[in-house]
Design a protein around this motif. Sequence first.
Motif, short mmCIF file in Angstrom:
data_model
loop_
_atom_site.label_atom_id
_atom_site.label_comp_id
_atom_site.label_asym_id
_atom_site.label_seq_id
_atom_site.Cartn_x
_atom_site.Cartn_y
_atom_site.Cartn_z
N GLU A 85 -49.74 12.25 -103.76
CA GLU A 85 -48.59 13.11 -103.46
C GLU A 85 -47.78 12.61 -102.28
O GLU A 85 -46.60 12.94 -102.16
N LEU A 86 -48.37 11.78 -101.43
CA LEU A 86 -47.63 11.26 -100.28
C LEU A 86 -46.59 10.24 -100.69
O LEU A 86 -45.64 9.98 -99.94
N ALA A 88 -44.64 10.74 -103.17
CA ALA A 88 -43.49 11.57 -103.53
C ALA A 88 -42.90 12.28 -102.32
O ALA A 88 -41.70 12.47 -102.21
N ASP A 89 -43.77 12.68 -101.38
CA ASP A 89 -43.33 13.44 -100.21
C ASP A 89 -44.11 13.00 -98.99
O ASP A 89 -45.07 13.66 -98.56
N ALA A 91 -43.52 13.15 -95.94
CA ALA A 91 -43.45 14.04 -94.79
C ALA A 91 -44.65 14.98 -94.71
O ALA A 91 -44.94 15.54 -93.65
N LYS A 92 -45.38 15.15 -95.81
CA LYS A 92 -46.55 16.04 -95.80
C LYS A 92 -47.61 15.57 -94.83
O LYS A 92 -48.43 16.37 -94.37
N THR A 99 -41.46 13.53 -87.83
CA THR A 99 -40.38 13.98 -88.69
C THR A 99 -39.07 13.98 -87.93
O THR A 99 -38.03 13.55 -88.44
N ARG A 105 -34.98 13.74 -92.00
CA ARG A 105 -34.89 13.29 -93.39
C ARG A 105 -35.44 11.87 -93.47
O ARG A 105 -35.37 11.10 -92.51
N TYR A 108 -36.25 7.43 -98.30
CA TYR A 108 -37.44 6.92 -98.96
C TYR A 108 -37.36 7.22 -100.45
O TYR A 108 -36.82 8.24 -100.86
N GLU A 110 -39.75 7.07 -104.21
CA GLU A 110 -41.07 6.92 -104.82
C GLU A 110 -41.03 5.79 -105.86
O GLU A 110 -40.06 5.68 -106.62
#
Length: 239
Positions: A85-86, A88-89, A91-92, A99, A105, A108, A110
């Motif tokens: 999942e990192l 795709a996102d 920032a998690k 951040t 923002r 980036y 995927e």
Amino acid sequence: MLVAGFPADAFGTNCYVVAAAPGEQCVVVDPGIGVIDRLDALLAEHRLHPAAVLLTHGHLDHTFSVAPVCGARDITAYVHPADRELLADPAKALSMDLTQLFGGRLPYAEPEDVAELADGTTLALAGLEITVDHAPGHTGGSVLFRLPGAGSPWEAEQICLSGDVLFAGSIGRTDLAGGDMPTMITSLRDKILPLADDTVVLPGHGPTTTIGRERATNPYLVEVAGMGGGRPAAPTRGL
């Protein structure tokens, strides 16, 4: 064997290329922030053709350039499913300060083709046989990549690309999302300490080392092996 690398512009993240020989296919490991031009120059210097990108974990400083590297060559990115999942996102996994560093923002993308890594499997890529060891603690999906080192610059029995699991003199931080110190200790005990002393370690940050050197001097390994005194301070290295 050809093994070469350089630190990225941001966070000093080591990007590596590994190939059976110059002029052959290769794998690219952890293409971080601002690496494209230097990576292209390194590939041209050794006449290498990337066959895949391997990610030791999903933190942005190791994955930032994975989409352009893969997209330009129509190749696959490999990551452990716990860190999928990192991609795709990213920032998690970032702290608030990081951040803010990117202005809230992240420019980036995927990668289009992603394959998942499994513990204990051996990847046959670019004429190499690469063993995957799941070693969580820095992130849930951190892995080691191990391969025979005969013919490498070190003429070692084995090479270990350790990502942010193990550094020269330290280990990866465990205070970001997905990190966990007890889990890291288990990974150090079960995945790092059993490796042979002459194993050459290519870490995600900082200089090359060996398992024997770290077994004797790294305060975290000394503590895990039960040979040390007080517990070392919490690690802070890595994104």
